[in-house]
Write a protein that holds these residues in place. Structure first.
Motif, PDB file in Angstrom:
ATOM      1  N   HIS A   5     -44.418  42.883 -12.907  1.00 39.60           N
ATOM      2  CA  HIS A   5     -44.994  41.999 -11.883  1.00 39.60           C
ATOM      3  C   HIS A   5     -43.997  40.903 -11.494  1.00 39.60           C
ATOM      4  O   HIS A   5     -43.930  40.498 -10.330  1.00 39.60           O
ATOM      5  CB  HIS A   5     -46.286  41.368 -12.400  1.00 39.60           C
ATOM      6  CG  HIS A   5     -47.389  42.350 -12.632  1.00 39.60           C
ATOM      7  ND1 HIS A   5     -47.720  43.328 -11.723  1.00 39.60           N
ATOM      8  CD2 HIS A   5     -48.242  42.521 -13.668  1.00 39.60           C
ATOM      9  CE1 HIS A   5     -48.733  44.048 -12.184  1.00 39.60           C
ATOM     10  NE2 HIS A   5     -49.061  43.583 -13.366  1.00 39.60           N
ATOM     11  N   ASP A  32     -54.093  38.870 -12.904  1.00 42.47           N
ATOM     12  CA  ASP A  32     -54.105  38.625 -14.352  1.00 42.47           C
ATOM     13  C   ASP A  32     -54.549  37.199 -14.669  1.00 42.47           C
ATOM     14  O   ASP A  32     -55.154  36.954 -15.718  1.00 42.47           O
ATOM     15  CB  ASP A  32     -52.718  38.891 -14.953  1.00 42.47           C
ATOM     16  CG  ASP A  32     -52.454  40.384 -15.128  1.00 42.47           C
ATOM     17  OD1 ASP A  32     -53.398  41.188 -14.938  1.00 42.47           O
ATOM     18  OD2 ASP A  32     -51.306  40.748 -15.449  1.00 42.47           O
ATOM     19  N   HIS A  66     -59.959  43.421 -11.488  1.00 41.61           N
ATOM     20  CA  HIS A  66     -59.047  44.553 -11.404  1.00 41.61           C
ATOM     21  C   HIS A  66     -59.668  45.848 -10.874  1.00 41.61           C
ATOM     22  O   HIS A  66     -59.037  46.900 -10.987  1.00 41.61           O
ATOM     23  CB  HIS A  66     -58.428  44.840 -12.778  1.00 41.61           C
ATOM     24  CG  HIS A  66     -57.239  43.966 -13.099  1.00 41.61           C
ATOM     25  ND1 HIS A  66     -57.363  42.630 -13.378  1.00 41.61           N
ATOM     26  CD2 HIS A  66     -55.913  44.245 -13.185  1.00 41.61           C
ATOM     27  CE1 HIS A  66     -56.162  42.126 -13.643  1.00 41.61           C
ATOM     28  NE2 HIS A  66     -55.265  43.073 -13.519  1.00 41.61           N
ATOM     29  N   HIS A 107     -49.944  44.138  -7.275  1.00 42.33           N
ATOM     30  CA  HIS A 107     -50.243  44.003  -8.703  1.00 42.33           C
ATOM     31  C   HIS A 107     -51.164  45.141  -9.142  1.00 42.33           C
ATOM     32  O   HIS A 107     -50.932  45.784 -10.169  1.00 42.33           O
ATOM     33  CB  HIS A 107     -50.906  42.644  -8.968  1.00 42.33           C
ATOM     34  CG  HIS A 107     -51.319  42.443 -10.397  1.00 42.33           C
ATOM     35  ND1 HIS A 107     -50.696  41.565 -11.234  1.00 42.33           N
ATOM     36  CD2 HIS A 107     -52.285  43.037 -11.147  1.00 42.33           C
ATOM     37  CE1 HIS A 107     -51.260  41.610 -12.428  1.00 42.33           C
ATOM     38  NE2 HIS A 107     -52.232  42.496 -12.390  1.00 42.33           N
ATOM     39  N   ASP A 111     -50.506  48.114 -11.871  1.00 37.64           N
ATOM     40  CA  ASP A 111     -51.415  48.326 -13.010  1.00 37.64           C
ATOM     41  C   ASP A 111     -51.984  49.742 -12.986  1.00 37.64           C
ATOM     42  O   ASP A 111     -52.170  50.375 -14.031  1.00 37.64           O
ATOM     43  CB  ASP A 111     -52.564  47.308 -12.958  1.00 37.64           C
ATOM     44  CG  ASP A 111     -52.155  45.963 -13.540  1.00 37.64           C
ATOM     45  OD1 ASP A 111     -51.002  45.824 -13.982  1.00 37.64           O
ATOM     46  OD2 ASP A 111     -53.000  45.041 -13.550  1.00 37.64           O
TER      47      ASP A 111
HETATM   48 ZN   LIG Z   1     -53.201  43.199 -14.192  1.00 36.93          ZN
END
Ligand SMILES: [Zn+2]
Length: 223
Positions: A5, A32, A66, A107, A111
């Motif tokens: 990231h 995050d 997320h 992001h 992930d």
């Molecule tokens: Zn994440």
């Protein structure tokens, strides 16, 4: 993913060099940071698998930060927020706000590549997404280091007119961060507790963003 990231945040400096890289890292780590806050508030959970010492990755229940739909939602929120807050001419506002929103969504894409299928489509009980690169720790680390090196290279190219001292400072800072993250990932055998994870996700990200912003500050015009 943490180092990767950072690499994405650094890379985006080449798209719009006027944005302080601390802002780009903040938006790249935004999901995050939300996860850490939601864990501390009890809305989301970090689950410790029994074989944690073997696989070195945690399981998450994180539909609000997320899931795919949540990622799109937060990207739009950041985009609109940036557009409203920025006092630049229309074309620049559009470009910057779109870039910041895209960095939030990037992001999720990173992930998705690394996580085992545990990223919900839209909420608890929905389909779980993830390509599972984490199942090969070495491959995941190679990807993260690659993204960081690419990010540093693009960052250096985008800031070629600034002092070599500050440039070197950013490279050293990122290398130290990556070294700590990689060694930590490879050597941890016991799962940290949930409170520590939540606090560290938020504090670590904010400290990294603040330090990067401080290093980048003398080199660029404010957005
Ligand atoms: Zn994440």
């Amino acid at each position: 993913m943490f180092v990767g990231h950072l690499g994405i945040g650094l890379s985006l400096k080449s798209v719009e060099p006027r944005i302080n890289v601390g802002v780009l890292l903040f938006t790249s780590l935004f999901l995050d940071i939300l996860l850490g806050i939601f864990v501390l508030l009890g809305f989301e959970q970090v689950l410790v698998p029994e074989n944690y010492s073997d696989i070195h990755y945690l399981h998450f229940s994180f539909p609000y930060s997320h899931s795919l739909i949540a990622a799109v939602f937060w990207a739009l929120i950041v985009s609109v927020g940036a557009y409203v807050l920025l006092a630049k001419e229309l074309s620049s506002k559009l470009k910057v706000s779109a870039l910041l929103g895209a960095s939030v969504f990037f992001h999720w894409v990173c992930d998705w590549v690394e996580h085992a299928p545990q990223l919900p489509l839209f909420g608890n009980g929905s389909s779980l997404l993830g390509l599972g690169l984490w199942n090969s720790l070495e491959a995941a680390l190679v990807l993260e280091v690659f993204l960081l090196i690419m990010g540093m290279a693009l960052y250096i190219r985008a800031t070629k007119n600034i002092s070599s001292k500050a440039k070197l400072g950013m490279v050293v800072f990122m290398c130290v961060l990556s070294g700590v993250a990689v060694v930590g990932k490879m050597s941890v055998t016991q799962a940290p507790d949930q409170l520590a994870i939540g606090v560290s996700m938020v504090v670590q990200a904010l400290v990294v963003c603040a330090l990067a912003a401080w290093i980048d500050r003398p080199r660029v015009k404010a957005v």
